[in-house]
Scaffold this motif. Structure first.
Motif: not given
Ligand code: SF4
Length: 255
Positions: A110-132
């Motif tokens: 569960i994230t506020n999404g504010s750091l999704l503008c950073r490529p490394e954060v998007r990469d790190e989240l790839m292993g999750a099953d659901v992102v909210l």
């Protein structure tokens, strides 16, 4: 099986979105990039966008391992809780480590999404099953009014990051829109929101509103109005009020 004996786990709590959800805290209380009008974690003393290992990745993985070994059961293992989990710079290792325990329980973030503008954060989240992630605002002005972010954060960059992530993520995205009466529930706001949502590849649009006392004077949106908004936003939209955000509201480590 309660998580009361652990420093970084809470619950499992009954969640309207995730069923029985074991909460896993990656940052200290209200360490966040925002200071939302509706936040129930109290005044924001630790607003930051600095990514650090606020909580030890090894400790978190060890606690989840121990909880599972003692027969812990849940519908989801959920990175959430006391603040913004993507601020923990070991996020990717934590997701990898928890998935590596082989419990078979899906992992949600569960994230506020504010750091999704950073490529490394998007990469790190790839292993999750659901992102909210959250999306309450439709432009810079409403972003500043509702989420009260750090000065350096820009709405357009955050929206672009959310779009980019939604195009590459292989799990599910359940986007939460937190609505406040008189703030972001007008026809004009909802029309702009509907147009934005067309550009994001989300699996669900989940509409929430105030259900418990918040830190500021904010008013809930009526069920009737929520239903109108749900119909306007189409088949992916659902009302989840009842309906808390999956956060411990300061009652960390209590179930
Ligand atoms: S509601 Fe969530 S995103 Fe907003 S300030 Fe509180 S912890 Fe941060």
């Amino acid at each position: 099986m309660s998580a009361n004996d652990y420093k970084h786990l809470f619950g499992p709590v009954q969640s309207s979105r995730l069923g029985r959800s074991l909460g896993i805290d990656l940052v200290p209380l209200k360490t966040c990039t925002y200071n939302c009008l509706y936040c129930q974690l109290g005044a924001s003393a630790k607003t930051t966008q600095e990514r650090r290992e606020y909580v030890s990745a090894a400790e978190i993985i060890s606690e989840v391992k121990s909880w599972l070994a003692k027969g812990g059961e849940a519908d989801y293992l959920t990175l959430s809780g006391s603040g913004e989990p993507t601020l923990n710079c070991r996020l990717g290792k934590i997701i990898e480590g928890i998935k590596g325990l082989g419990s078979g329980i899906p992992l949600a973030v569960i994230t506020n999404g504010s750091l999704l503008c950073r490529p490394e954060v998007r990469d790190e989240l790839m292993g999750a099953d659901v992102v909210l992630p959250s999306l309450d605002a439709v432009d810079e002005e409403s972003f500043r009014a509702i989420n009260r972010p750090l000065e350096a954060l820009e709405y357009d960059r955050i929206l672009a990051g959310l779009r980019d992530f939604s195009l590459v993520f292989r799990g599910e995205i359940w986007l939460e829109v937190f609505l406040l009466a008189g703030v972001n529930d007008s026809d004009q706001h909802i029309e702009k929101l509907a147009a934005l949502l067309e550009t994001i590849s989300a699996d669900k649009i989940q509409l929430n509103t105030v259900s418990r006392p918040a830190g500021e004077q904010v008013e809930r949106v009526s069920h009737r109005r929520l239903e109108e908004i749900r119909q306007r936003l189409g088949d992916k939209a659902e009302v989840i009020v009842g309906g808390e955000k999956e956060r411990p509201y300061g009652a960390v480590n209590s179930s």
